[in-house]
Design a protein around this motif. Structure first.
Motif, PDB file in Angstrom:
ATOM      1  N   SER A 110      10.603   2.442 -43.598  1.00 17.40           N
ATOM      2  CA  SER A 110      11.136   3.399 -44.583  1.00 17.40           C
ATOM      3  C   SER A 110      11.820   4.599 -43.911  1.00 17.40           C
ATOM      4  CB  SER A 110      10.020   3.890 -45.506  1.00 17.40           C
ATOM      5  OG  SER A 110       9.102   4.674 -44.758  1.00 17.40           O
TER       6      SER A 110
ATOM      7  N   SER B  49      23.771   4.385 -48.349  1.00 15.52           N
ATOM      8  CA  SER B  49      23.226   4.836 -49.640  1.00 15.52           C
ATOM      9  C   SER B  49      24.072   6.000 -50.160  1.00 15.52           C
ATOM     10  CB  SER B  49      21.763   5.257 -49.507  1.00 15.52           C
ATOM     11  OG  SER B  49      21.644   6.426 -48.723  1.00 15.52           O
TER      12      SER B  49
ATOM     13  N   LYS C  28      14.503   6.877 -42.506  1.00 11.82           N
ATOM     14  CA  LYS C  28      15.935   6.954 -42.839  1.00 11.82           C
ATOM     15  C   LYS C  28      16.810   7.055 -41.592  1.00 11.82           C
ATOM     16  CE  LYS C  28      15.387   7.130 -47.368  1.00 11.82           C
ATOM     17  NZ  LYS C  28      15.103   5.800 -47.893  1.00 11.82           N
TER      18      LYS C  28
ATOM     19  N   GLN D   6      20.162   6.491 -54.283  1.00 11.92           N
ATOM     20  CA  GLN D   6      18.928   7.207 -53.953  1.00 11.92           C
ATOM     21  C   GLN D   6      18.143   7.540 -55.230  1.00 11.92           C
ATOM     22  OE1 GLN D   6      20.657  10.503 -51.827  1.00 11.92           O
ATOM     23  NE2 GLN D   6      21.555   9.138 -50.305  1.00 11.92           N
TER      24      GLN D   6
ATOM     25  N   ASN E  57      20.946  11.733 -41.446  1.00 11.93           N
ATOM     26  CA  ASN E  57      19.493  11.853 -41.228  1.00 11.93           C
ATOM     27  C   ASN E  57      19.112  11.663 -39.759  1.00 11.93           C
ATOM     28  OD1 ASN E  57      19.013  11.902 -44.146  1.00 11.93           O
ATOM     29  ND2 ASN E  57      19.508   9.723 -44.084  1.00 11.93           N
TER      30      ASN E  57
END
Length: 457
Positions: free
Chosen positions: A71, A282, A73, A312, A184
């Motif tokens: 998970s 995303s 990013k 998102q 990120n």
């Protein structure tokens, strides 16, 4: 072909969709030339056994990501975790395959690996096994990555918001905003990951690209002369057009919705805008709505891939207002994933709105489909600039995703005179992609050169 018959190759793909596809396409090409193929892959993003090529042997190493790791990013962190976890299981698997080869009298000629897997070459070296690298992105983007130390020295990196529109004199026609970056992510960590990746081929026995000379001759010349003068470089793409034709679903990690093909069958030729932003990108909910209204207001039918995880904080389409859903039913089709090569080859498709990942860009070029470019991260910005400003086979959304600009850009491409000129150039580039694979073509000759090189190792 006879010389290579039975000679064994090991291929090790990075377990991300955009890296798996070209590695397995290359495997098919080399198998068609007589080589025996073994694939070493991780449990993470493991290929569905039912879609694997029956002619290859598959060797799984017990490497997976925990739910927490999967998970994350920051893709550079995920890559670092994978690189750390894979070293010893890869070493054990490779040792077993090499031992089998010796005992069977059928030794392994070389390893073909992804330079983002920065441990594979050194492990193979410890067994005296030559490694050839496959760069799954464009040659132009690797030339940019290889220039990172220079770009840092000149002050272009790390990227600053106040300098986005400044041209990068050393890398025309790029601007600062076109330089690869990662969302990120700590810019220093990204810089380190990229410089490691760009350095890996220097100590290898060769570098393969999924591209062709007529498309990226200038970038390939730069790479050969400036950054990798001591290793042979092979440009033998487009891979998906030069290997034997098989099911396009064979290496997809996501289930492909075939309903979009029957929907396309009902549409007029060259009328549909196909929209897909790849397997990782995303967008936020505001961008999602701007895309939706821009598509509806353009008046064109569209096929839209809304992958689970694309938007998102959303499950799927629940953020769309009711009036959009009504408009959608009339001239649109939305799926979670599409058989992209089939879609782009369909006569109803007239434009591709893409994130400009290299596989998508090349697949669009090969079908003569003009592009609308919305790059998200990494080398996509470089690819998008080449699409719009060098090859001139598409348009960029230069000012972000806003419904008015989306509508205008679609109309520019689909109905205005400017779009006709772009379509003409796209068709010419498609012809060049086809010619390079035929006897005497640059990719045809490069493949011959690669085979002879592997046999000489």
């Amino acid at each position: 072909m006879e010389q290579s018959k039975g000679r064994r190759l090991i291929l090790c793909p990075l377990p991300l969709q955009g890296h798996i596809n070209p590695m397995l396409e290359l495997a098919k090409i080399l198998h068609s030339k007589g080589f025996s193929i073994a694939i070493i892959h991780t449990n993470f993003n493991s290929l569905n056994p039912s879609t694997r090529n029956p002619h290859f042997t598959y060797h799984s190493i017990p490497v997976d990501l925990t739910e927490t790791e999967a998970s994350i990013k920051d893709l550079t962190v995920v890559l670092s975790i994978l690189n750390a976890k894979c070293v010893e299981p890869f070493r054990e698997c490779l040792a077993g395959l090499l031992s089998d080869g010796v005992h069977s009298g059928n030794p392994i000629a070389c390893l073909i690996s992804d330079p983002f897997f920065d441990f594979t070459r050194s492990v193979a070296e410890s067994f005296e096994l030559p490694t050839i690298m496959l760069r799954t992105g464009s040659a132009a983007s690797l030339a940019v990555y290889a220039a990172f130390p220079l770009l840092k020295e000149k002050g272009y990196l790390p990227i600053s918001d106040s300098r986005l529109e400044i041209p990068v004199a050393e890398l025309s026609p790029l601007k600062v905003k076109d330089l690869p970056t990662m969302t990120n992510c700590d810019p220093e960590v990204f810089y380190q990951v990229i410089t490691n990746m760009a350095n890996e081929p220097k100590a290898s026995y060769g570098l393969i690209f999924n591209t062709f000379e007529d498309l990226e001759g200038h970038a390939l010349a730069t790479i050969r002369q400036k950054y990798y003068p001591n290793i042979p470089i092979f440009s033998l793409g487009p891979f998906h057009k030069c290997g034997p034709t098989t099911s396009s679903s064979s290496s997809s990690l996501l289930a492909q919705d075939q309903s979009c093909i029957s929907w396309l069958d009902t549409q007029a030729p060259k009328s549909v805008v196909y929209v897909s932003f790849g397997s990782i990108a995303s967008i936020d909910q505001a961008q999602f709505l701007e895309i939706a209204w821009g598509l509806v207001n353009s008046g064109q039918p569209f096929l839209w891939v809304v992958r689970l995880g694309l938007v998102q904080e959303s499950n799927w389409l629940e953020k769309l207002p009711n009036e959009f859903t009504e408009a959608l039913n009339k001239r649109a089709h939305v799926v979670k994933w599409a058989p992209q090569k089939e879609v782009l080859a369909h006569p109803a498709v007239g434009a591709f709105w893409t994130h400009c990942g290299w596989n998508s860009t090349l697949e669009s070029i090969c079908e003569g489909i003009p592009m609308i470019c919305t790059p998200c991260f990494g080398d996509q910005m470089v690819n998008a600039r080449y699409v719009s400003d060098v090859w001139k086979v598409g348009l960029q959304l230069e000012h972000g995703i806003e419904r008015g600009e989306v509508e205008r850009t679609i109309r520019r491409l689909m109905v205005e005179e400017e779009g006709e000129e772009i379509k003409d150039r796209a068709l010419k580039l498609m012809e060049e992609a086809n010619l390079c694979l035929k006897g005497g073509g640059s990719s045809y000759q490069s493949l011959d050169g690669l085979i002879q090189h592997i046999l000489s190792l």
